[in-house]
Design a protein around this motif. Structure first.
Motif, mmCIF file in Angstrom:
data_model
loop_
_atom_site.group_PDB
_atom_site.id
_atom_site.type_symbol
_atom_site.label_atom_id
_atom_site.label_comp_id
_atom_site.label_asym_id
_atom_site.label_seq_id
_atom_site.Cartn_x
_atom_site.Cartn_y
_atom_site.Cartn_z
ATOM 1 N N ARG A 385 41.132 43.459 34.415
ATOM 2 C CA ARG A 385 41.415 43.311 35.848
ATOM 3 C C ARG A 385 40.898 41.961 36.350
ATOM 4 O O ARG A 385 41.584 41.227 37.048
ATOM 5 N N GLU A 389 42.963 38.601 37.829
ATOM 6 C CA GLU A 389 42.699 38.023 39.153
ATOM 7 C C GLU A 389 42.360 36.546 39.047
ATOM 8 O O GLU A 389 42.873 35.725 39.807
ATOM 9 N N GLU A 393 44.539 33.420 40.551
ATOM 10 C CA GLU A 393 43.939 32.455 41.480
ATOM 11 C C GLU A 393 44.129 31.022 40.959
ATOM 12 O O GLU A 393 44.462 30.114 41.715
#
Ligand code: FAD
Length: 493
Positions: A385, A389, A393
């Motif tokens: 996870r 992310e 980004e």
């Protein structure tokens, strides 16, 4: 009436269903997900629609044989509206930008203007795109079931293809790129398909788009899958969703039917599997049934690689139109052992139904291969996870650097990895297509029958390189034709 159970409700399974009904069988499809479509899919987030398949659909020209097949299954008709796109894609490098436009002459002029010293190579490239305009997968029947007349017809319709194969059949996209001196042209040639892909695949793909046989139906991929599913149901077919199949029941040399994950047993006269062949042979039936060439391809990860992607979808607070798909160099990123220096974004401004007025969906893509799949798989749940992310980004920063006009206007909607395709569709290593067509490796094409089980047949994109929607489509028809042939019946459907 004899009954066929079809495992999997992607494009191949749905197509199988329609042709099975046309051939006079009872047909029931069992699909593991709540909605049919498999990889031809889209989903909603925060009032936006994320379309996740059709970049080009081969067979949108109503004069083509493929269009007839799309029309037969309820995917396309005379009223289908298509996206108004002007290019296949654009590539940027060292401050320059060039495109493969839908208008071939515009491409030729632009590329020559960009790099006059490459003129001869550019003209040759364009000429061969023209030669490739009629290239198509077989539609009437499988190649191995064709007679002399069929071959002559096929050969006539693709009379110029040998020239394309002679010039570009034995080199990769990376080698094609090296034929050009201009850095941006070099990148243009190996941006869209992975660099190991045979160069002729790029020529054929571009020809499909440039000659109006590779358009994008409006409302997107999921809508097309649902149209086919509705058509199947209207014809009398039964579609069971949320029904994962656990195994195909075999007794002696015969498939008796299927067992679902919840233990329910469903009997039938025939079974046609349309799921990924890695899943079929190993999970649904014993791996030993897998045909040898296919087993060898799965073992040979370098010779028969597969492609997937790490993707991010964004909501853009502007119309961001006129961009299409753009590839560009980015600050290096590390993913496992892989160092990434190039990425792409695609604007979905061409379909107003995907976003509220004045806004747009943008998707970013990093090409992923077998090694990347293994990397994602090696991560624990929390690590996975977090890495997703972080990577999303990092991509956002790089997109804003490349398109400064997006500063303050870009919001993350969703991101997903090759593992997503594996979880959702049981796709081998999260692959979008079948095995990649690489230089020097024999094209895989095997009969969709299972030695030792006489009433089990196979559809799906893995039966013929390089996979994709047209292969999924014809594979469904071919599976029913092979079944009819095995019964001594006419294959005309
Ligand atoms: C991001 C992306 C972009 C793409 N772009 C294009 C493009 O522009 N043009 C193009 O031609 N192709 C494109 N493709 C490829 C195309 O989507 C696939 O080739 C095609 O959809 C494959 O269809 P299929 O039916 O063979 O397989 P799948 O779509 O994988 O269907 C198999 C079905 O079986 C189901 N299933 C699996 N296991 C079970 C089980 N145990 N029980 C019941 N059901 C099961 C799955 O859920 C799935 O619905 C793209 C794919 C992706 C992912």
């Amino acid at each position: 009436m004899e009954k066929i159970i079809i495992v999997g409700g992607g494009i191949a399974g749905l197509t199988t269903g329609v042709y099975a009904l046309k051939a006079g069988f009872e047909a029931e499809i069992y699909e593991k997900n709540p909605v049919p479509g498999g990889e031809c899919m889209g989903w909603n987030r925060k009032g936006y629609h994320i379309d996740n398949c059709i970049h080009w659909l081969t067979g949108t020209d109503p004069k083509s044989e493929l269009w007839e097949a799309w029309n037969t299954i309820g995917a396309l008709d005379e009223h289908t509206e298509y996206a108004d796109i002007d290019r296949f894609y654009s590539s940027r490098a060292e401050g320059r930008e060039v495109s493969l436009w839908c208008d071939l002459k515009k491409t030729e002029d632009e590329l020559i203007k960009e790099s006059p010293e490459d003129e001869a190579e550019i003209r040759k490239f364009i000429q061969h795109v023209e030669y490739a305009k009629n290239c198509s997968v077989p539609v009437s029947k499988p190649l191995d079931m064709m007679g002399l007349g069929d071959y002559l017809k096929l050969g006539k319709s693709m009379a110029d293809m040998p020239k394309v194969m002679k010039e570009y059949g034995k080199i990769s996209c990376a080698e094609l790129g090296k034929r050009f001196r201009s850095p941006v042209l070099q990148k243009l040639m190996c941006d869209y398909l992975p660099p190991q892909y045979t160069a002729y695949s790029l020529i054929v793909s571009y020809a499909t788009v440039a000659f109006g046989n590779g358009d994008i139906p409006l409302k997107g991929s999921l809508a097309m899958s649902l149209r086919i599913a509705e058509h199947f149901k209207k014809m009398g077919g039964v579609l069971h969703t949320n029904c994962p199949v656990k195994k195909i029941l075999i007794e002696g040399k015969k498939a008796l039917g299927i067992e679902l994950e919840d233990g329910t047993v469903e009997k039938s006269d025939f079974v046609i599997s349309s799921v990924d062949t890695d899943f079929l042979f190993g999970k649904l039936v014993d791996r030993n049934y897998m045909p040898k060439p296919l087993a060898k391809a799965y073992e040979n990860r370098n010779g028969y690689p597969v492609t997937s992607g790490f993707q991010v979808a964004y909501a853009i607070d502007s119309d961001f139109s006129g961009k299409g798909t753009v590839f560009f160099d980015c600050e290096p990123l590390t993913l496992g052992t892989n160092r990434i220096t190039r990425m792409s974004v695609k604007s979905y401004a061409y379909d107003k139904s995907f976003a509220p007025e004045g806004k747009t969906v943008l998707q970013a893509n990093l090409v992923q291969g077998d090694v990347d799949y293994e990397y994602w798989k090696s991560l624990g749940e929390e690590e996975y996870r977090q890495k997703k992310e972080e990577l999303a980004e990092a991509l956002t920063e790089r997109i804003v650097k490349e398109f400064p006009e997006l500063e303050g206007k870009i919001e993350l909607l969703d991101c997903w990895t090759p593992l997503t395709y594996n979880r959702y569709c049981n796709a081998y290593h999260g692959s979008y297509m079948g095995f990649m067509t690489t230089v020097g490796n024999k094209q895989l094409q095997y009969k969709g029958v299972v030695k030792g089980i006489k009433n089990l047949f196979i559809a799906g994109q893995w039966i013929m390189n390089p996979g994709g929607l047209p292969v999924a489509l014809v594979s469904g028809k071919f599976a029913v034709q092979r079944l009819l042939y095995s019964q001594g019946k006419s294959m005309e459907i």
